[in-house]
Design a protein around this motif. Structure first.
Motif, PDB file in Angstrom:
ATOM      1  N   ARG A 112      -8.068  -1.874 -10.741  1.00 31.50           N
ATOM      2  CA  ARG A 112      -8.984  -2.600  -9.862  1.00 31.50           C
ATOM      3  C   ARG A 112     -10.104  -1.709  -9.325  1.00 31.50           C
ATOM      4  N   SER A 113     -10.037  -0.430  -9.636  1.00 28.27           N
ATOM      5  CA  SER A 113     -11.113   0.493  -9.245  1.00 28.27           C
ATOM      6  C   SER A 113     -12.125   0.671 -10.370  1.00 28.27           C
ATOM      7  N   LYS A 154     -13.690  -3.981 -10.175  1.00 28.68           N
ATOM      8  CA  LYS A 154     -14.167  -3.360  -8.937  1.00 28.68           C
ATOM      9  C   LYS A 154     -15.349  -4.112  -8.338  1.00 28.68           C
ATOM     10  N   PRO A 207     -12.042  -9.328  -2.471  1.00 33.18           N
ATOM     11  CA  PRO A 207     -10.603  -9.245  -2.215  1.00 33.18           C
ATOM     12  C   PRO A 207      -9.864 -10.502  -2.662  1.00 33.18           C
ATOM     13  N   ASP A 208      -8.597 -10.333  -3.029  1.00 37.48           N
ATOM     14  CA  ASP A 208      -7.753 -11.427  -3.455  1.00 37.48           C
ATOM     15  C   ASP A 208      -6.950 -11.935  -2.252  1.00 37.48           C
ATOM     16  N   ALA A 221      -3.138 -10.754  -2.837  1.00 37.32           N
ATOM     17  CA  ALA A 221      -2.903  -9.317  -2.965  1.00 37.32           C
ATOM     18  C   ALA A 221      -3.573  -8.499  -1.862  1.00 37.32           C
ATOM     19  N   ASP A 222      -4.643  -9.037  -1.270  1.00 38.06           N
ATOM     20  CA  ASP A 222      -5.413  -8.281  -0.278  1.00 38.06           C
ATOM     21  C   ASP A 222      -5.487  -9.017   1.055  1.00 38.06           C
ATOM     22  N   LYS A 223      -4.352  -9.519   1.490  1.00 35.21           N
ATOM     23  CA  LYS A 223      -4.326 -10.275   2.736  1.00 35.21           C
ATOM     24  C   LYS A 223      -4.784  -9.433   3.923  1.00 35.21           C
ATOM     25  N   ASP A 224      -4.521  -8.120   3.871  1.00 33.03           N
ATOM     26  CA  ASP A 224      -4.924  -7.249   4.972  1.00 33.03           C
ATOM     27  C   ASP A 224      -6.428  -6.996   4.996  1.00 33.03           C
ATOM     28  N   ILE A 225      -7.110  -7.284   3.871  1.00 29.26           N
ATOM     29  CA  ILE A 225      -8.571  -7.116   3.801  1.00 29.26           C
ATOM     30  C   ILE A 225      -9.278  -8.425   4.153  1.00 29.26           C
ATOM     31  N   TRP A 237     -13.395 -10.453   8.644  1.00 28.66           N
ATOM     32  CA  TRP A 237     -14.069 -10.183   7.361  1.00 28.66           C
ATOM     33  C   TRP A 237     -14.724 -11.452   6.841  1.00 28.66           C
ATOM     34  N   HIS A 262      -5.595 -18.836   2.788  1.00 24.73           N
ATOM     35  CA  HIS A 262      -4.311 -18.157   2.609  1.00 24.73           C
ATOM     36  C   HIS A 262      -3.179 -19.153   2.328  1.00 24.73           C
TER      37      HIS A 262
END
Length: 280
Positions: free
Chosen positions: A69-70, A75, A79-80, A83-87, A92, A153
């Motif tokens: 993903r980088s 890249k 955000p997903d 997979a990227d709930k914290d982002i 945001w 979500h």
């Protein structure tokens, strides 16, 4: 792997819901319309990338698997939600929406903003959040942004947890009732009688329930003739289905046929031009 509209990864001797079939010919290996075969050693099996419409794509990325993903093209994606709930937090999302002036449905489908939201899922999110798909992203109220964040979500996680098995989706979802478009004797309505309308936003067909998805600010088009005060409206917009949109894209890429006009000379006696023959 990008599956386009009809692509899929069929695994040998495994039943996948999307590709489930009772036709003997479709159970043959390799399957019909396969484009790419992948063989693994542990566990030993084969997988076939299939697509009868040829809209899907495969890209080989040479990098460590846990760092993929980088690297491009991932890249460049946003955000997903799973997979990227914290982002993908409320703050945001609030900043993202207010930084752009585009229809909210188009913003959700743009993978550069948020990854993993497809067409039906975008409609489900907006229906659950009670937001009209044409409304500009930077005009949503704070309470609408909060509802949208919760809905993103909720819908994504539910579909993921159920492995996209639509038969297990909640009965109150729009997904369960949106497929009557264009079918005789099958009106597009919810069980409570609310009408489902269809319009094109961001080049994709959108299912909307005007009874609950009200226009609270400027929009790009008017789906049900009930625009909010100050809303802009474009007339003469042709609404098309997903398949019509994809077919138009395929046709536009096809090589153009050169036409040669072979005209006979004018008849000197009458002054009229004789028959014209066109060869493709």
């Amino acid at each position: 792997m990008h599956f386009g509209m009809a692509g899929w990864l069929k695994i040998k001797d495994a039943d996948t819901y999307y590709y489930r079939t009772d036709k003997p010919a479709d159970k043959e290996w390799p399957p019909k319309y396969w484009k790419f075969l992948l063989e693994t050693t542990e566990p030993k099996t084969e997988a076939a990338f299939v697509d009868f419409r040829r809209l899907s794509r495969i890209r080989l990325v040479d990098c460590p698997a846990d760092e993929i993903r980088s690297y491009s093209p991932l890249k460049e994606n946003g955000p997903d939600p799973v997979a990227d709930k914290d982002i993908l937090t409320l703050s945001w999302l609030d900043e993202k929406l207010k930084s752009k002036k585009v229809p909210i449905k188009a913003l959700l489908l743009d993978q550069a903003n948020i990854s993993g939201i497809g067409n039906w899922m975008g409609d489900e999110i907006l229906y659950n959040a009670r937001i009209h798909p044409e409304q500009y992203s930077n005009t949503l109220r704070d309470d609408q942004i909060k509802d949208l964040h919760t809905s993103i979500h909720y819908v994504c996680k539910t579909a993921f947890d159920l492995l996209a098995d639509s038969e297990k989706f909640p009965e109150h979802w729009l997904f369960k009732h949106r497929w009557g478009k264009g079918k005789k004797n099958q009106p597009s309505v919810l069980p409570n009688g609310d009408k489902i309308t269809f319009l094109t936003v961001g080049g994709r067909t959108s299912a909307v329930v005007p009874a609950v998805q009200k226009k609270t600010g400027p929009v790009t088009e008017d789906a049900d003739g009930d625009a909010a005060p100050g809303a802009k409206r474009k007339r003469g917009v042709k609404h098309e289905s997903d398949s019509e949109h994809e077919l138009k894209q395929e046709t536009s890429k096809a090589p153009k046929v050169k036409k040669e006009v072979d005209e006979k000379p004018t008849n000197e006696a009458t002054g009229r031009r004789r028959s014209t023959r066109v060869r493709k």
